[in-house]
Design a protein around this motif. Structure first.
Motif, PDB file in Angstrom:
ATOM      1  N   THR A 152       6.584  -1.932  -0.298  1.00  0.00           N
ATOM      2  CA  THR A 152       5.715  -3.102  -0.374  1.00  0.00           C
ATOM      3  C   THR A 152       4.527  -2.748  -1.252  1.00  0.00           C
ATOM      4  N   ILE A 153       4.183  -3.654  -2.162  1.00  0.00           N
ATOM      5  CA  ILE A 153       2.996  -3.468  -3.007  1.00  0.00           C
ATOM      6  C   ILE A 153       2.045  -4.605  -2.657  1.00  0.00           C
ATOM      7  N   LEU A 154       0.922  -4.278  -2.061  1.00  0.00           N
ATOM      8  CA  LEU A 154       0.031  -5.314  -1.533  1.00  0.00           C
ATOM      9  C   LEU A 154      -1.295  -5.371  -2.280  1.00  0.00           C
ATOM     10  N   ALA A 155      -1.685  -6.602  -2.632  1.00  0.00           N
ATOM     11  CA  ALA A 155      -3.033  -6.829  -3.161  1.00  0.00           C
ATOM     12  C   ALA A 155      -3.825  -7.461  -2.029  1.00  0.00           C
ATOM     13  N   GLN A 156      -4.947  -6.883  -1.641  1.00  0.00           N
ATOM     14  CA  GLN A 156      -5.792  -7.550  -0.642  1.00  0.00           C
ATOM     15  C   GLN A 156      -7.129  -7.869  -1.286  1.00  0.00           C
ATOM     16  N   ASP A 157      -7.766  -8.956  -0.842  1.00  0.00           N
ATOM     17  CA  ASP A 157      -9.061  -9.292  -1.426  1.00  0.00           C
ATOM     18  C   ASP A 157     -10.143  -8.395  -0.822  1.00  0.00           C
ATOM     19  N   ASP A 158     -11.424  -8.714  -1.070  1.00  0.00           N
ATOM     20  CA  ASP A 158     -12.471  -7.767  -0.647  1.00  0.00           C
ATOM     21  C   ASP A 158     -12.926  -7.951   0.800  1.00  0.00           C
ATOM     22  N   VAL A 159     -12.266  -8.830   1.552  1.00  0.00           N
ATOM     23  CA  VAL A 159     -12.689  -9.053   2.954  1.00  0.00           C
ATOM     24  C   VAL A 159     -12.230  -7.904   3.859  1.00  0.00           C
ATOM     25  N   GLY A 160     -11.014  -7.474   3.700  1.00  0.00           N
ATOM     26  CA  GLY A 160     -10.483  -6.394   4.533  1.00  0.00           C
ATOM     27  C   GLY A 160      -9.958  -6.905   5.854  1.00  0.00           C
ATOM     28  N   GLY A 161      -8.995  -6.209   6.423  1.00  0.00           N
ATOM     29  CA  GLY A 161      -8.406  -6.624   7.691  1.00  0.00           C
ATOM     30  C   GLY A 161      -7.145  -5.805   7.985  1.00  0.00           C
ATOM     31  N   LEU A 162      -6.560  -5.231   6.916  1.00  0.00           N
ATOM     32  CA  LEU A 162      -5.343  -4.441   7.118  1.00  0.00           C
ATOM     33  C   LEU A 162      -5.651  -3.159   7.889  1.00  0.00           C
ATOM     34  N   GLU A 163      -4.844  -2.892   8.893  1.00  0.00           N
ATOM     35  CA  GLU A 163      -4.957  -1.639   9.643  1.00  0.00           C
ATOM     36  C   GLU A 163      -3.596  -0.950   9.669  1.00  0.00           C
ATOM     37  N   SER A 196      -4.100 -12.052   1.193  1.00  0.00           N
ATOM     38  CA  SER A 196      -3.403 -10.826   0.797  1.00  0.00           C
ATOM     39  C   SER A 196      -2.064 -11.242   0.183  1.00  0.00           C
ATOM     40  N   ILE A 197      -1.609 -10.441  -0.784  1.00  0.00           N
ATOM     41  CA  ILE A 197      -0.409 -10.816  -1.535  1.00  0.00           C
ATOM     42  C   ILE A 197       0.565  -9.639  -1.593  1.00  0.00           C
ATOM     43  N   PRO A 198       1.485  -9.571  -0.625  1.00  0.00           N
ATOM     44  CA  PRO A 198       2.497  -8.500  -0.705  1.00  0.00           C
ATOM     45  C   PRO A 198       3.661  -8.873  -1.626  1.00  0.00           C
ATOM     46  N   TYR A 199       4.166  -7.859  -2.305  1.00  0.00           N
ATOM     47  CA  TYR A 199       5.411  -7.987  -3.067  1.00  0.00           C
ATOM     48  C   TYR A 199       6.394  -7.080  -2.342  1.00  0.00           C
ATOM     49  N   PHE A 200       7.462  -7.662  -1.830  1.00  0.00           N
ATOM     50  CA  PHE A 200       8.456  -6.885  -1.083  1.00  0.00           C
ATOM     51  C   PHE A 200       9.595  -6.545  -2.025  1.00  0.00           C
ATOM     52  N   PHE A 201       9.756  -5.286  -2.315  1.00  0.00           N
ATOM     53  CA  PHE A 201      10.779  -4.810  -3.255  1.00  0.00           C
ATOM     54  C   PHE A 201      12.051  -4.537  -2.464  1.00  0.00           C
ATOM     55  N   ASN A 202      13.042  -5.410  -2.646  1.00  0.00           N
ATOM     56  CA  ASN A 202      14.261  -5.361  -1.825  1.00  0.00           C
ATOM     57  C   ASN A 202      15.508  -5.314  -2.692  1.00  0.00           C
ATOM     58  N   TYR A 241      -3.853  -1.317  -5.630  1.00  0.00           N
ATOM     59  CA  TYR A 241      -2.736  -1.890  -4.872  1.00  0.00           C
ATOM     60  C   TYR A 241      -2.399  -0.931  -3.736  1.00  0.00           C
ATOM     61  N   ILE A 242      -2.043  -1.516  -2.598  1.00  0.00           N
ATOM     62  CA  ILE A 242      -1.674  -0.702  -1.432  1.00  0.00           C
ATOM     63  C   ILE A 242      -0.146  -0.633  -1.390  1.00  0.00           C
ATOM     64  N   ILE A 243       0.363   0.577  -1.271  1.00  0.00           N
ATOM     65  CA  ILE A 243       1.810   0.763  -1.277  1.00  0.00           C
ATOM     66  C   ILE A 243       2.249   1.243   0.101  1.00  0.00           C
ATOM     67  N   ASN A 244       3.315   0.700   0.625  1.00  0.00           N
ATOM     68  CA  ASN A 244       3.897   1.336   1.802  1.00  0.00           C
ATOM     69  C   ASN A 244       5.403   1.436   1.728  1.00  0.00           C
ATOM     70  N   VAL A 245       5.855   2.517   2.338  1.00  0.00           N
ATOM     71  CA  VAL A 245       7.270   2.832   2.410  1.00  0.00           C
ATOM     72  C   VAL A 245       7.885   1.906   3.457  1.00  0.00           C
ATOM     73  N   GLY A 246       8.973   1.218   3.098  1.00  0.00           N
ATOM     74  CA  GLY A 246       9.612   0.332   4.068  1.00  0.00           C
ATOM     75  C   GLY A 246      10.745   1.025   4.815  1.00  0.00           C
ATOM     76  N   ASP A 247      11.380   0.275   5.706  1.00  0.00           N
ATOM     77  CA  ASP A 247      12.434   0.838   6.562  1.00  0.00           C
ATOM     78  C   ASP A 247      13.580   1.465   5.767  1.00  0.00           C
ATOM     79  N   MET A 248      13.900   0.869   4.587  1.00  0.00           N
ATOM     80  CA  MET A 248      15.077   1.389   3.870  1.00  0.00           C
ATOM     81  C   MET A 248      14.816   2.789   3.311  1.00  0.00           C
ATOM     82  N   ILE A 249      13.575   3.068   2.935  1.00  0.00           N
ATOM     83  CA  ILE A 249      13.282   4.443   2.483  1.00  0.00           C
ATOM     84  C   ILE A 249      13.349   5.401   3.674  1.00  0.00           C
TER      85      ILE A 249
END
Ligand SMILES: O=C(O)CCC(=O)C(=O)O
Ligand SMILES: [Fe+2]
Length: 386
Positions: A263-274, A326-332, A293-301
């Motif tokens: 997942t490649i996520l763009a978040q605005d300047d408010v914040g909230g992701l934990e 927030s705008i995630p791009y899910f690479f599937n 951009y915030i990157i996270n490893v998904g279940d398939m990895i």
């Protein structure tokens, strides 16, 4: 092995159907508030899952990784690339999450999608509902999503990257029928479509760079994973979190793991992701970094790497004063992808920890749980754990 999987999968799915059949149709979630002005109980998290908006742990942040060696390193200077691969590997192993800067995505592209998203969510409800997502088409507008059976304090818009996208017609394991899904766009906001398409193209470039780095960090060839994405099912989501009067009782997105590859996520300047810290299970606030951009490893990895890298639980808090975007791009990968530990990464000492599963059926089953309030836990990779 495949037959065995199929059987256990169908037991699981039947379990869903039977449980669902015993239940009257889930209550149609209507308003956020009752007639008395109280927050609808559908949004209230169980005590142990409530956020603590005033005591966020900010002292530590997820790793920040500079991708500039990818762009400006002369071919003979391999040290900085090797360091980058090691940094990515450590971040995947220790956190499952990291932020990237100098990623090569023009800031104009991000400004455009943020601005178009804000305009879209500012439209009257009846306009947005004209392009509602439904049980047949999971792409469009939606404001009653449930995560782990609790309603999220958010509105979303989903669009697919490859239009049309082919996925299984149903979650039923024996149903081999496929369906073609098309995007739905708001009539009077052409810039949303343009912005999403441009953003998707940029995200895809970044996703392949990251996929290559992750493959190298696992000791694989750089393009080892690329073949899974020929008929990809990647999608973009726009998450809009309106201000919430009870941010200590609700969540914008309840705790979950992302089912895809990256997942490649763009978040605005408010914040909230934990993000749930691996070492002690504490929730760590991801402080917004401009243009990162915030990157996270998904279940398939997690499955491909046979658990060397883990998909980490995360959630989004809401805010009593500010709206958040927030705008995630899910690479599937393609729907027909058979997901199992990569053969190069297993051996006698490290036998496969997962049975294989079909990504398209997994996705269709998961979507069902997002759409309806089910009486059972939604499908998880842990159901395929050996
Ligand atoms: O809004 C966020 O920061 C996280 C959103 C998220 O995790 C998701 O949409 O899967
Ligand atoms: Fe997520």
């Amino acid at each position: 092995m495949k037959y065995e999987w199929w059987t256990s999968f169908s037991t699981l799915v039947n379990h869903y159907s039977i449980n669902n059949a015993n239940f009257s149709r889930p209550k149609q979630a209507v308003s956020k508030f009752s007639a008395m002005g109280e927050v609808n109980p559908e949004f209230i998290q169980a005590l142990e899952h409530r956020p603590k908006p005033d005591t966020t742990i900010e002292a530590e942040n997820i790793p920040l990784i500079d991708l500039s060696p990818l762009h400006n390193t002369p071919p003979e200077k391999t040290d900085s690339l090797e360091n980058l691969v090691a940094e990515i590997g450590n971040a995947c192993q220790n956190w499952g999450f990291f932020q990237v800067i100098n990623h090569g995505v023009p800031s104009k592209c991000r400004e455009k999608i943020e601005s178009a998203s804000r305009k879209f969510f500012a439209l009257p409800k009846q306009e947005k509902r004209k392009i509602s997502r439904n049980e047949i088409n999971p792409y469009g507008y939606y404001d009653t999503e449930h995560t782990k059976n609790v309603r999220d304090w958010k509105e979303v818009f989903d669009c697919t990257v490859q239009n049309p996208t082919i996925i299984p017609a149903s979650h039923e394991p024996d149903d081999m029928e496929l369906k073609e899904l098309n995007n739905q766009w708001p009539e009077n906001l052409p810039e949303l479509r343009e912005a999403c398409e441009e953003h998707a193209a940029e995200m895809e470039k970044l996703a392949f760079k990251l996929l290559g780095l992750i493959a190298l960090s696992l000791g694989l060839k750089k393009d080892r994973l690329n073949g899974f994405f020929k008929d990809q099912t990647s999608r973009i989501r726009l998450n809009y979190y309106p201000p919430c009067p009870v941010p200590h009782l609700t969540l914008g997105v309840g705790r979950h793991k992302d089912a895809g590859v990256l997942t490649i996520l763009a978040q605005d300047d408010v914040g909230g992701l934990e993000v749930k810290r691996k070492t002690d299970g504490e929730w760590i606030f991801v402080k917004p970094t401009p243009d990162a951009y915030i990157i996270n490893v998904g279940d398939m990895i997690q499955v491909w790497s046979n658990e060397k890298y883990e998909s980490i639980e995360h959630r989004a808090m809401v805010n009593s004063e500010k709206e958040r975007l927030s705008i995630p791009y899910f690479f599937n990968p393609a729907h027909y992808t058979w997901v199992e530990p990569l053969e190069e990464l297993i051996n006698e000492q490290n036998p496969p920890k997962y049975k294989g599963y079909n990504w398209g059926k997994f996705f269709a089953t998961r979507n069902r749980g997002n759409f309806k309030k089910l009486d059972v836990e939604n499908i998880q990779i842990s159901h395929f754990r050996i």
